[in-house]
Design an enzyme around this catalytic site. Structure first.
Site, PDB file in Angstrom:
ATOM      1  N   CYS A 161       0.906  -1.229   0.033  1.00 13.66           N
ATOM      2  CA  CYS A 161      -0.016   0.088   0.012  1.00 13.66           C
ATOM      3  C   CYS A 161       0.975   1.180  -0.239  1.00 13.66           C
ATOM      4  CB  CYS A 161      -0.994   0.128   1.280  1.00 13.66           C
ATOM      5  SG  CYS A 161      -1.781   1.461   1.635  1.00 13.66           S
ATOM      6  N   CYS A 166      -0.273   3.813   2.281  1.00 13.93           N
ATOM      7  CA  CYS A 166       0.019   3.601   3.835  1.00 13.93           C
ATOM      8  C   CYS A 166       1.519   4.222   4.070  1.00 13.93           C
ATOM      9  CB  CYS A 166       0.158   2.152   3.937  1.00 13.93           C
ATOM     10  SG  CYS A 166      -1.676   1.410   3.605  1.00 13.93           S
TER      11      CYS A 166
END
Length: 301
Positions: free
Chosen positions: A36, A39
Site C-alpha cells: 500500500c 500507507c
C-alpha cells in the site's frame, strides 16, 4: 467460541497490544499493508505524531492486514490505510481522512480534552527523538549521507528500538556509498520489524544502487543515447546507472523521456522504475511530488 488456534492467538495478541493499553491510553490503530503506497506515505506522519504525544498517553499500534486478516475482518476493513483512535477497547474516532500532522494533532487534542487519558509519566519515557529524526532527514535530503548516518546512529544509541532511526541509518549509509554496511543492517533485522514500511523504503533505496556503474560505463551509455535517441534500452540503463551514482534529476529525466516516447516500452519499465525511485526517496519528499507531476503529464498529457 468456535475460533481456530490461529484466531485465538490473533485475539490474544490484539488484547495485549491494543485493548489493554487502551484502558488508560489513547491507542492510534493503523491498518496497513506492505503493498500500500499511501500507507507508506502516512507511516512517518503517524510515527511523528505518536512520538510528539507519547508523554500525553498516546501510543501507535500497527496492524498488517495481510498478516492479521482475522483482526482486519472484525473491524470490517474495506480499504487501507484505515486508522482509528481506540480508548478502553473501543474506537472513539476514525482518523483515516486525517493525513497531515496538523489534522491528526487537531483531532488528538480534542480527544485528549474529552477523555480521561492517563499521561505517559506512569511509565518511564524515552528521550524525545522526533527533532533528531527531522534533522537526520533534512541532512539526508541535502545529500550528506555521511553526516546523516552519524545522526541516525546517535538516535539509535538513545532509542535502540526506533525503526525510523534504523531505516534512516540504512538509507544514509546507502547515500554515503556504504552499501555493504547498509545491507548488513538489513540482514540482521529482527523478524518482527523486517516488514515495516519504513524498512521496505530503505530496502528499495539500497536495491536501486546495488549495481553501481563506473564512470567509463556511464560514459559509454551516454554516448549510445546521444548516438541514437530512440535506443530506450541504453537510455534506461543510463538512468539506472545515474541514479546509483547519485544523479537522480538526470536519471529521472531520462526515464521520463522514455515514457514520453513510448510509455509501454518493455512493459512500462521506465514508469515502474520511477515509481520504485519515488518509494525509495519517500512519497512525501518535494522532489518526488514534482517528478510525479511530470510523470502524470507524460502519461496523460
Amino acid at each position: 467460541m468456535g475460533l481456530t488456534t490461529e484466531e485465538h492467538k490473533a485475539v490474544e495478541a490484539f488484547r495485549k497490544n491494543v485493548v489493554e493499553p487502551s484502558m488508560t491510553k489513547l491507542v492510534i490503530l493503523d491498518f496497513w499493508a506492505e503493498w500500500c503506497g499511501p500507507c507508506k506515505a502516512l507511516t512517518p506522519v503517524l510515527e511523528k505524531i505518536a512520538a510528539q504525544y507519547a508523554d500525553k498517553g498516546v501510543v501507535l499500534v500497527k496492524v498488517n492486514v495481510d498478516e492479521e486478516r482475522f483482526i482486519a475482518a472484525q473491524f470490517q476493513i474495506q480499504s487501507i490505510p484505515t486508522v482509528y483512535a481506540m480508548f478502553q477497547g473501543q474506537p472513539v474516532a476514525n482518523l483515516t481522512n486525517a493525513r497531515t500532522e496538523s489534522q491528526l494533532a487537531g483531532i488528538i487534542d480534542q480527544l485528549l480534552d474529552k477523555l480521561p487519558i492517563q499521561a505517559g509519566d506512569a511509565e518511564p519515557q524515552g528521550p524525545d527523538i522526533a527533532p533528531l529524526l527531522d534533522m537526520g532527514e533534512e541532512v539526508l535530503a541535502e545529500g550528506d549521507g555521511e553526516r546523516a548516518a552519524g545522526i541516525f546512529a546517535q538516535i539509535l544509541d538513545m532509542a535502540p528500538d526506533s525503526v525510523a532511526a534504523l531505516a534512516g541509518l540504512v538509507r544514509a549509509l546507502t547515500a554515503a556509498g556504504k552499501t555493504a554496511e547498509a545491507q548488513a543492517l538489513l540482514d540482521d533485522l529482527p523478524p518482527e520489524i523486517a516488514s515495516d514500511p519504513l524498512l521496505e523504503r530503505a530496502r528499495s533505496a539500497l536495491a536501486l544502487v546495488a549495481d553501481k556503474a563506473d564512470d567509463s560505463e556511464i560514459a559509454g551509455l551516454r554516448a549510445a543515447v546521444e548516438a541514437d535517441g530512440d535506443d530506450h534500452a541504453a537510455r534506461f540503463d543510463l538512468a539506472v546507472a545515474l541514479f546509483a551514482a547519485g544523479s537522480r534529476d538526470e536519471a529521472a529525466e531520462h526515464l521520463l523521456a522514455i515514457v514520453r516516447a513510448d510509455k509501454d516500452w518493455n512493459e512500462g519499465a521506465a514508469r515502474a522504475r520511477l515509481l520504485q525511485i519515488f518509494e525509495a526517496v519517500g512519497l512525501e519528499d518535494p522532489w518526488v511530488s514534482a517528478t510525479r507531476r511530470k510523470l502524470s503529464a507524460a502519461l496523460f498529457g
